[in-house]
Design a protein around this motif. Sequence first.
Motif, PDB file in Angstrom:
ATOM      1  N   UNK A 185       2.482  -1.691   0.124  1.00 48.19           N
ATOM      2  CA  UNK A 185       3.478  -0.799  -0.501  1.00 48.19           C
ATOM      3  C   UNK A 185       3.793   0.739  -0.698  1.00 48.19           C
ATOM      4  N   UNK A 186       3.420   1.512  -0.046  1.00 54.32           N
ATOM      5  CA  UNK A 186       3.955   3.034   0.346  1.00 54.32           C
ATOM      6  C   UNK A 186       5.344   2.595   1.181  1.00 54.32           C
ATOM      7  N   UNK A 187       4.878   1.584   2.029  1.00 51.72           N
ATOM      8  CA  UNK A 187       5.889   1.442   3.237  1.00 51.72           C
ATOM      9  C   UNK A 187       6.620   0.790   3.219  1.00 51.72           C
ATOM     10  N   UNK A 188       6.854   0.110   1.708  1.00 55.23           N
ATOM     11  CA  UNK A 188       8.482  -0.430   1.396  1.00 55.23           C
ATOM     12  C   UNK A 188       7.833  -2.138   1.845  1.00 55.23           C
ATOM     13  N   UNK A 189       6.656  -2.537   2.188  1.00 54.59           N
ATOM     14  CA  UNK A 189       6.914  -3.754   3.116  1.00 54.59           C
ATOM     15  C   UNK A 189       6.643  -4.738   2.502  1.00 54.59           C
ATOM     16  N   UNK A 190       7.342  -5.161   1.624  1.00 50.97           N
ATOM     17  CA  UNK A 190       7.280  -6.771   0.541  1.00 50.97           C
ATOM     18  C   UNK A 190       6.790  -7.625   1.111  1.00 50.97           C
ATOM     19  N   UNK A 191       6.872  -8.247   2.312  1.00 45.44           N
ATOM     20  CA  UNK A 191       6.614  -9.243   2.512  1.00 45.44           C
ATOM     21  C   UNK A 191       4.694  -8.998   2.779  1.00 45.44           C
ATOM     22  N   UNK A 192       4.556  -8.310   3.906  1.00 39.11           N
ATOM     23  CA  UNK A 192       3.248  -8.362   3.876  1.00 39.11           C
ATOM     24  C   UNK A 192       2.689  -8.355   2.351  1.00 39.11           C
ATOM     25  N   UNK A 193       3.090  -6.868   1.243  1.00 40.52           N
ATOM     26  CA  UNK A 193       2.162  -6.938  -0.038  1.00 40.52           C
ATOM     27  C   UNK A 193       2.644  -7.994  -0.571  1.00 40.52           C
ATOM     28  N   UNK A 194       3.053  -9.296  -0.775  1.00 39.39           N
ATOM     29  CA  UNK A 194       2.952 -10.373  -1.082  1.00 39.39           C
ATOM     30  C   UNK A 194       1.714 -11.141  -0.482  1.00 39.39           C
ATOM     31  N   UNK A 195       1.778 -11.088   1.001  1.00 44.10           N
ATOM     32  CA  UNK A 195       1.073 -11.989   1.379  1.00 44.10           C
ATOM     33  C   UNK A 195      -0.603 -11.708   0.905  1.00 44.10           C
ATOM     34  N   UNK A 196      -0.498 -10.162   1.090  1.00 46.80           N
ATOM     35  CA  UNK A 196      -2.111  -9.627   0.924  1.00 46.80           C
ATOM     36  C   UNK A 196      -2.449  -9.604  -0.425  1.00 46.80           C
ATOM     37  N   UNK A 197      -2.078  -9.815  -1.278  1.00 47.88           N
ATOM     38  CA  UNK A 197      -2.183 -10.009  -2.634  1.00 47.88           C
ATOM     39  C   UNK A 197      -1.921 -11.869  -3.397  1.00 47.88           C
ATOM     40  N   UNK A 198      -1.653 -12.093  -2.589  1.00 46.42           N
ATOM     41  CA  UNK A 198      -2.146 -13.914  -3.087  1.00 46.42           C
ATOM     42  C   UNK A 198      -3.707 -13.758  -1.930  1.00 46.42           C
ATOM     43  N   UNK A 199      -3.882 -13.295  -1.000  1.00 47.07           N
ATOM     44  CA  UNK A 199      -5.141 -13.461  -0.024  1.00 47.07           C
ATOM     45  C   UNK A 199      -6.484 -13.079  -1.339  1.00 47.07           C
ATOM     46  N   UNK A 200      -5.909 -11.437  -1.642  1.00 42.45           N
ATOM     47  CA  UNK A 200      -6.478 -11.202  -2.287  1.00 42.45           C
ATOM     48  C   UNK A 200      -7.128 -12.133  -3.745  1.00 42.45           C
ATOM     49  N   UNK A 201      -6.087 -12.338  -4.445  1.00 42.56           N
ATOM     50  CA  UNK A 201      -6.592 -13.058  -5.549  1.00 42.56           C
ATOM     51  C   UNK A 201      -7.095 -14.168  -5.161  1.00 42.56           C
ATOM     52  N   UNK A 202      -7.399 -15.033  -4.512  1.00 41.83           N
ATOM     53  CA  UNK A 202      -8.056 -15.858  -4.101  1.00 41.83           C
ATOM     54  C   UNK A 202      -9.183 -15.116  -3.661  1.00 41.83           C
ATOM     55  N   UNK A 203      -9.280 -13.931  -3.408  1.00 37.90           N
ATOM     56  CA  UNK A 203     -11.403 -14.130  -2.788  1.00 37.90           C
ATOM     57  C   UNK A 203     -11.614 -13.380  -3.866  1.00 37.90           C
ATOM     58  N   UNK A 204     -11.124 -12.931  -5.033  1.00 37.62           N
ATOM     59  CA  UNK A 204     -11.363 -11.668  -6.419  1.00 37.62           C
ATOM     60  C   UNK A 204     -12.216 -13.824  -7.121  1.00 37.62           C
ATOM     61  N   UNK A 205     -11.236 -14.032  -6.774  1.00 44.92           N
ATOM     62  CA  UNK A 205     -11.839 -15.936  -7.850  1.00 44.92           C
ATOM     63  C   UNK A 205     -12.649 -16.412  -7.096  1.00 44.92           C
TER      64      UNK A 205
END
Length: 171
Positions: A141-161
Amino acid sequence: METRSSTPAGNRRGDSDINQVGMTQKSATAVVQSLNKALANYQIFYQNLRAFHWLVKGHHFFELHEKFEKMYDNASEAIDDIAERILTLDGTPLHSYEDYLKNAEVKSVANPSGESPMVQAAIENSQVVLAALRAVIDESAQQGDDGTNDMAIGFARQLEKDIWMLNAWLG
């Protein structure tokens, strides 16, 4: 903060500081470092889950055997996606177990036994990987890398579940 150029990377062939997705090398390198940390953690987590899947015994064998398999399948997909994202950013993914062990905060679980201890270890490992993913989310997010951000958010969501479900299983 480094920002992406508004000019597509393909139009900047002479500018060696801009990578193929339009990020500066400095920004991409910062994201790659956080991705490699997450990759190392995921690799050890994956191997722990494989061991839990193979070695689980007891009254809940069928459900835990299946759950650990689903979790290591998810981890395997994340590992591949993270490594490919690192390559997309012109980086080199960590690729040796020596590197994984040196860079991971997840610890290898030797001789796992018992349903509850395996589930507890899976929760703790998931929390460590989740923390590494949150670092990726913050850095991208700090570096403006939306592709990486989107990918990591999806993995985080699965781990949270998964963390929620495993905690529910423990009661």
